[in-house]
Design a protein around this motif. Structure first.
Motif, PDB file in Angstrom:
ATOM      1  N   GLU A  91      -4.314   1.520  -6.547  1.00  0.00           N
ATOM      2  CA  GLU A  91      -3.806   2.792  -7.059  1.00  0.00           C
ATOM      3  C   GLU A  91      -2.511   3.143  -6.357  1.00  0.00           C
ATOM      4  O   GLU A  91      -2.513   3.572  -5.201  1.00  0.00           O
ATOM      5  CB  GLU A  91      -4.854   3.894  -6.853  1.00  0.00           C
ATOM      6  CG  GLU A  91      -6.168   3.641  -7.575  1.00  0.00           C
ATOM      7  CD  GLU A  91      -6.014   3.633  -9.088  1.00  0.00           C
ATOM      8  OE1 GLU A  91      -5.114   4.334  -9.596  1.00  0.00           O
ATOM      9  OE2 GLU A  91      -6.766   2.926  -9.758  1.00  0.00           O
ATOM     10  N   MET A  92      -1.382   2.940  -7.037  1.00  0.00           N
ATOM     11  CA  MET A  92      -0.071   3.197  -6.450  1.00  0.00           C
ATOM     12  C   MET A  92       0.871   3.776  -7.504  1.00  0.00           C
ATOM     13  O   MET A  92       0.681   3.550  -8.702  1.00  0.00           O
ATOM     14  CB  MET A  92       0.535   1.891  -5.905  1.00  0.00           C
ATOM     15  CG  MET A  92      -0.245   1.247  -4.785  1.00  0.00           C
ATOM     16  SD  MET A  92       0.535  -0.289  -4.218  1.00  0.00           S
ATOM     17  CE  MET A  92       0.332  -1.341  -5.669  1.00  0.00           C
ATOM     18  N   PRO A  93       1.895   4.533  -7.085  1.00  0.00           N
ATOM     19  CA  PRO A  93       2.882   5.061  -8.040  1.00  0.00           C
ATOM     20  C   PRO A  93       3.812   3.961  -8.543  1.00  0.00           C
ATOM     21  O   PRO A  93       3.849   2.863  -7.984  1.00  0.00           O
ATOM     22  CB  PRO A  93       3.644   6.092  -7.209  1.00  0.00           C
ATOM     23  CG  PRO A  93       3.520   5.600  -5.803  1.00  0.00           C
ATOM     24  CD  PRO A  93       2.167   4.961  -5.706  1.00  0.00           C
ATOM     25  N   ARG A  94       4.563   4.270  -9.597  1.00  0.00           N
ATOM     26  CA  ARG A  94       5.602   3.417 -10.191  1.00  0.00           C
ATOM     27  C   ARG A  94       5.028   2.155 -10.827  1.00  0.00           C
ATOM     28  O   ARG A  94       5.225   1.920 -12.011  1.00  0.00           O
ATOM     29  CB  ARG A  94       6.672   3.051  -9.157  1.00  0.00           C
ATOM     30  CG  ARG A  94       7.394   4.270  -8.586  1.00  0.00           C
ATOM     31  CD  ARG A  94       8.385   3.890  -7.532  1.00  0.00           C
ATOM     32  NE  ARG A  94       9.528   3.173  -8.081  1.00  0.00           N
ATOM     33  CZ  ARG A  94      10.479   2.621  -7.333  1.00  0.00           C
ATOM     34  NH1 ARG A  94      10.401   2.679  -6.009  1.00  0.00           N
ATOM     35  NH2 ARG A  94      11.492   2.010  -7.907  1.00  0.00           N
ATOM     36  N   ASP A 124       1.249   0.019 -10.664  1.00  0.00           N
ATOM     37  CA  ASP A 124      -0.058  -0.109 -10.018  1.00  0.00           C
ATOM     38  C   ASP A 124      -0.381  -1.574  -9.722  1.00  0.00           C
ATOM     39  O   ASP A 124       0.349  -2.493 -10.082  1.00  0.00           O
ATOM     40  CB  ASP A 124      -1.150   0.539 -10.864  1.00  0.00           C
ATOM     41  CG  ASP A 124      -1.330  -0.137 -12.216  1.00  0.00           C
ATOM     42  OD1 ASP A 124      -0.906  -1.302 -12.377  1.00  0.00           O
ATOM     43  OD2 ASP A 124      -1.913   0.496 -13.118  1.00  0.00           O
ATOM     44  N   CYS A 150       5.772  -0.168  -0.578  1.00  0.00           N
ATOM     45  CA  CYS A 150       5.134   1.124  -0.838  1.00  0.00           C
ATOM     46  C   CYS A 150       4.500   1.220  -2.219  1.00  0.00           C
ATOM     47  O   CYS A 150       3.750   2.155  -2.495  1.00  0.00           O
ATOM     48  CB  CYS A 150       6.145   2.259  -0.678  1.00  0.00           C
ATOM     49  SG  CYS A 150       6.997   2.256   0.905  1.00  0.00           S
ATOM     50  N   ASP A 151       4.839   0.314  -3.113  1.00  0.00           N
ATOM     51  CA  ASP A 151       4.272   0.328  -4.457  1.00  0.00           C
ATOM     52  C   ASP A 151       4.415  -1.057  -5.064  1.00  0.00           C
ATOM     53  O   ASP A 151       5.036  -1.958  -4.475  1.00  0.00           O
ATOM     54  CB  ASP A 151       4.946   1.375  -5.344  1.00  0.00           C
ATOM     55  CG  ASP A 151       6.453   1.201  -5.433  1.00  0.00           C
ATOM     56  OD1 ASP A 151       6.897   0.098  -5.812  1.00  0.00           O
ATOM     57  OD2 ASP A 151       7.198   2.164  -5.126  1.00  0.00           O
ATOM     58  N   GLY A 152       3.843  -1.245  -6.249  1.00  0.00           N
ATOM     59  CA  GLY A 152       3.856  -2.556  -6.876  1.00  0.00           C
ATOM     60  C   GLY A 152       5.239  -3.041  -7.239  1.00  0.00           C
ATOM     61  O   GLY A 152       5.528  -4.250  -7.179  1.00  0.00           O
ATOM     62  N   GLU A 153       6.114  -2.127  -7.603  1.00  0.00           N
ATOM     63  CA  GLU A 153       7.468  -2.515  -8.005  1.00  0.00           C
ATOM     64  C   GLU A 153       8.235  -3.112  -6.822  1.00  0.00           C
ATOM     65  O   GLU A 153       8.841  -4.181  -6.932  1.00  0.00           O
ATOM     66  CB  GLU A 153       8.207  -1.305  -8.573  1.00  0.00           C
ATOM     67  CG  GLU A 153       9.538  -1.624  -9.206  1.00  0.00           C
ATOM     68  CD  GLU A 153      10.146  -0.403  -9.877  1.00  0.00           C
ATOM     69  OE1 GLU A 153      11.202   0.071  -9.405  1.00  0.00           O
ATOM     70  OE2 GLU A 153       9.546   0.085 -10.861  1.00  0.00           O
ATOM     71  N   GLU A 154       8.185  -2.408  -5.684  1.00  0.00           N
ATOM     72  CA  GLU A 154       8.825  -2.936  -4.480  1.00  0.00           C
ATOM     73  C   GLU A 154       8.115  -4.208  -4.013  1.00  0.00           C
ATOM     74  O   GLU A 154       8.760  -5.180  -3.587  1.00  0.00           O
ATOM     75  CB  GLU A 154       8.798  -1.883  -3.369  1.00  0.00           C
ATOM     76  CG  GLU A 154       9.490  -2.336  -2.091  1.00  0.00           C
ATOM     77  CD  GLU A 154       9.351  -1.336  -0.953  1.00  0.00           C
ATOM     78  OE1 GLU A 154       9.993  -1.529   0.095  1.00  0.00           O
ATOM     79  OE2 GLU A 154       8.568  -0.355  -1.108  1.00  0.00           O
ATOM     80  N   ASP A 166       0.865  -1.183   0.000  1.00  0.00           N
ATOM     81  CA  ASP A 166       0.000   0.000   0.000  1.00  0.00           C
ATOM     82  C   ASP A 166       0.899   1.230   0.000  1.00  0.00           C
ATOM     83  O   ASP A 166       1.911   1.261   0.703  1.00  0.00           O
ATOM     84  CB  ASP A 166      -0.912   0.012   1.236  1.00  0.00           C
ATOM     85  CG  ASP A 166      -2.090   0.958   1.095  1.00  0.00           C
ATOM     86  OD1 ASP A 166      -1.848   2.179   0.900  1.00  0.00           O
ATOM     87  OD2 ASP A 166      -3.235   0.500   1.179  1.00  0.00           O
ATOM     88  N   ASP A 167       0.541   2.245  -0.787  1.00  0.00           N
ATOM     89  CA  ASP A 167       1.408   3.431  -0.862  1.00  0.00           C
ATOM     90  C   ASP A 167       1.221   4.375   0.313  1.00  0.00           C
ATOM     91  O   ASP A 167       1.991   5.329   0.480  1.00  0.00           O
ATOM     92  CB  ASP A 167       1.212   4.161  -2.187  1.00  0.00           C
ATOM     93  CG  ASP A 167      -0.188   4.743  -2.342  1.00  0.00           C
ATOM     94  OD1 ASP A 167      -1.122   4.205  -1.711  1.00  0.00           O
ATOM     95  OD2 ASP A 167      -0.354   5.719  -3.088  1.00  0.00           O
TER      96      ASP A 167
END
Length: 349
Positions: A59-62, A64, A37-41, A11-12
């Protein structure tokens, strides 16, 4: 369980991560092994740590949630619970298409202590889907595993069944889509569905199903007339009941009783329908957690109706079908790809 359920939280929002982690760690047998903190991590940690379950914001940066789902399901299928705001209703069903197993509705899209209100729902769903066989989940989205399309040409014999009631929970949305997308011609049968779902999502779900079926599918409203060729879906957080008005059968949308665990209630709908339709009723119990529907199945049989239950081999969660079968009142046990076929045959098609 022999070992803790290892969970990754994605979750961001730092507040949401902490809150969800706190709720998860309060569940016996659950261990939060990491957060992202985001999908990539989240993807890196999911592949490195191999969690048993993931909670996912969309809904997340970098990167989704949808991109995350697509990649994780291709590389290491893992049970995912989407934790999403009600404003993202269409996105939730898209996530289920991508392989998410369940979703929990955030009370608000804003950062708020109200997030703690999802505690009970989150706990129930974590316990239900931990250890889910992801092959069953992903198989439901493959066209080749959907029910075969049957011509809607009535056979000579009359079955007498004119109404079908369907109950489902975890794994239900893709199962219902598979069934109704296989119906390519209008039928002279009415359908009603109670799918365990929170308020605010069932209208979008009905609209989604309607795009794939020859039947008219919509969210039920008070005093709707139950007509052939129509599918009414119980609104989230409410129960669906039937009543007579002269020659017509109407449905009402009612508040659940205080403390009722599963809503919309399959038992409430099944019992009500059995009183109205008697031997002209077919009940169908699909995948789902808990025992909702078992009492209703017994009532349907007492009134002379028929019952189908989904087989364990295709059920994402074999709770509801298992309890229905345990009553000894089920007429047919079938895997999902055959359920539509049997519905039509029971109804004389």
């Amino acid at each position: 369980m022999s070992r803790p359920v290892r969970v990754l939280v994605i979750d961001d929002s730092a507040y949401n991560r902490r809150t969800i982690t706190k709720m998860l760690e309060a569940i016996a047998g659950v261990e939060v092994i990491a957060y992202a903190c985001d999908g990539e991590e989240g993807l890196r940690k999911a592949l490195d740590l191999c969690p048993d379950l993931i909670t996912l914001d969309l809904e997340m940066p970098r990167m989704d949630g949808f991109t995350f789902l697509r990649i994780i399901m291709q590389n290491r299928p893992t049970p995912v619970i989407v934790v999403s705001a009600r404003a993202d209703d269409q996105n939730v069903f898209k996530a289920l298409d991508f392989g998410a197993v369940e979703f929990v509705a955030k009370p608000t899209a804003r950062i708020s202590p109200d997030l703690f209100n999802i505690r009970e729902d989150l706990e129930r769903k974590v316990c239900a889907i931990a250890g889910t066989d992801m092959k069953k989940v992903l198989r439901r989205n493959l066209p080749g595993d959907r029910p075969r399309q049957l011509p809607a040409t009535p056979r000579k014999e009359e079955s007498g069944i004119c109404q079908v009631v369907i109950g489902s929970s975890t794994g239900g949305p893709p199962a219902l889509q598979a069934i109704f997308s296989a119906i390519r011609q209008p039928l002279a049968i009415g359908f009603a569905i109670s799918q365990h779902m929170p308020p605010g999502f069932t209208r979008a779900f009905a609209e989604r199903l309607n795009r794939f079926s020859a039947l008219q599918i919509r969210e039920a409203r008070d005093c709707d007339v139950m007509t052939p060729g129509t599918v009414l879906i119980a609104p989230g957080g409410r129960n669906l009941v039937f009543r007579r008005r002269g020659a017509e059968v109407l449905v009402d949308v009612v508040k659940p009783e205080k403390g009722q665990r599963y809503v919309p209630s399959v038992d409430v709908m099944f019992r009500s329908a059995a009183e109205i339709y008697g031997p002209r009723l077919l009940g169908v119990v699909l995948t789902g957690m808990g025992n909702d529907g078992a009492q209703g199945v017994t009532r349907i049989k007492e009134e002379g109706g028929k019952v189908i239950a989904e087989a364990e081999e295709s059920s994402v969660v074999f709770g509801m079908p298992k309890e229905a079968i345990a009553t000894g009142k089920v007429d047919k046990i079938a895997p999902l790809p055959e359920v539509c076929d049997h519905i039509l045959r029971f109804c004389g098609y």
